[in-house]
Design a protein around this motif. Structure first.
Motif: not given
Length: 411
Positions: A155-179
């Motif tokens: 992803x970084x080689x393709x020029x994207x900004x990458x944000x790695x976050x702790x795994x958690x449920x989709x109902x959690x506000x800090x789920x990667x999709x919700x972020x």
């Protein structure tokens, strides 16, 4: 009188020659039309075979016979080689399709510092980063930190900004999709021109995901097989591929059967087979990971996405004919088997697809055709699924099995 007969004969000869010439002209014109249609499908410039940019390479992937599985079962076990897309996976299709639809709606305009956001386990992000770069957009990817590190590196080689976050449920506000959704909502708010926008792809719930496969992947399979398919087998992450392909093929291929390939820990197989979203690994105190208790990345869930839900009618009936649950051990075994016997270097989701395809081929018996998807290669799974030390540490065999009899008789 003889002169009249000779004249008539000459007329007939000329007429026949004229008809033959007309037929040859018709054939030539038809061949030209077919060539132009093929070129349009591939994005080619007429008569040159030159494609317009990297996005024109997406799709029209080969359908290959997996020789070892076919020879062993007496079936034609075929794999759609989606790892040959330019971004390395089937996710190239949805990345291009969803971005182009957003452009049509005016939600994205190239070269305006607009940014594409998505929460992904990796492959969709890589495809989006490639498409974004080709079309003139920025890209911001949020992904769980337990995914293979090489995905972040790509992803970084393709020029994207990458944000790695702790795994958690989709109902959690800090789920990667919700972020990712929040990042898109707040992006560009300080832009005085109002042109820079954040676009959240939302692959899990966006119905255009399934539509992309309905309009591209499925018609290709139908054309490549000539409609001679007895079973289609595929896993589900977002649900887009299996929903799109199954919904397109079923009305067009009589007696076609469609099956879900599901990793251990996922509840989708139980939902398809029994109508209840449950997995044994969900018992209290037994779960090791936040999402799905499997080493397979990109497929398997314990919730219904909007795309996968399209396979279910209001009365609860399912458009699939069944589901095959595949253990992590069998997924690892299959990946090593395919490399040793077919030279195929596939990722974890392709491995479970092939285990399930083997099971369905055994169930149907010789003479049938089973189609599955080889979603990506093992190149983005080197530090985990294709790391023998890591697999051995989890108790999984890392040598290729001696026989296909080593695989569980799942169905």
């Amino acid at each position: 009188m003889p002169d009249t007969a000779a004249a008539h004969a000459s007329v007939y000869v000329l007429a026949a020659a004229s008809l033959a010439a007309c037929y040859q002209l018709y054939r030539w014109r038809r061949q030209q039309q077919q060539q132009q249609e093929r070129e349009r499908e591939l994005g080619c410039t007429r008569s040159t075979g030159i494609v317009h940019g990297v996005t024109a390479l997406i799709g029209n992937t080969p359908l290959i016979r997996i020789n070892s599985l076919s020879d062993a079962t007496g079936c034609e076990v075929l794999g759609k080689a989606e790892f040959l897309n330019p971004g390395g996976s089937s996710k190239d299709r949805i990345a291009l399709y969803l971005v182009e639809r957003a452009e049509e709606r005016g939600e994205l305009q190239p070269h305006t510092q607009s940014c594409i956001f998505e929460g992904t386990s990796g492959s969709t992000g890589i495809s989006l980063a490639m498409v974004a770069r080709a079309k003139g957009y920025l890209c911001h990817i949020v992904m769980p930190s337990d995914q293979a590190i090489e995905k972040s590196q790509l992803l970084e080689r393709h020029g994207a900004t990458v944000e790695r976050v702790a795994p958690c449920s989709i109902v959690d506000a800090n789920n990667f999709v919700n972020i990712a959704r929040r990042r898109a909502q707040t992006y560009g708010q300080d832009d005085a021109t109002g042109r820079s926008r954040g676009y959240f792809v939302n692959q899990f719930e966006n119905p255009l995901n399934a539509e992309a496969h309905y309009r591209t992947t499925a018609p290709e399979i139908l054309r490549q097989t000539g409609g001679h398919i007895d079973a289609f087998v595929h896993g589900s992450g977002t649900g887009g591929t299996i929903a799109g392909v199954a919904r397109f093929l079923r009305p067009r291929v009589p007696r076609l059967q469609c099956f879900l390939a599901d990793p251990q820990g996922s509840g989708l197989a139980n939902k398809v087979n029994h109508g209840v979203m449950y997995s044994d690994t969900e018992r209290e105190g037994s779960r090791r990971r936040q999402q799905v208790d499997t080493l397979v990345e990109g497929v398997g869930l314990n919730r219904m996405t909007r795309n996968f839900a399209r396979l279910f009618a209001q009365d609860g009936s399912c458009a699939l004919d069944g589901a095959v649950s595949v253990s992590d051990a069998d997924a690892v075994r299959m990946s090593r088997w395919l490399m040793a016997n077919d030279g195929l270097f596939v990722g974890s989701s392709a491995a479970i697809n092939c285990v399930a395809a083997l099971s369905i081929a055994r169930k149907l018996g010789p003479g049938h055709t089973v189609v599955t998807i080889l979603a990506d290669s093992g190149q983005r799974h080197l530090t985990k699924f294709w790391n023998d030390q890591a697999m051995a540490g989890l108790g999984h065999p890392t040598d290729a099995p001696e026989s296909l009899d080593d695989f569980d008789q799942l169905i």
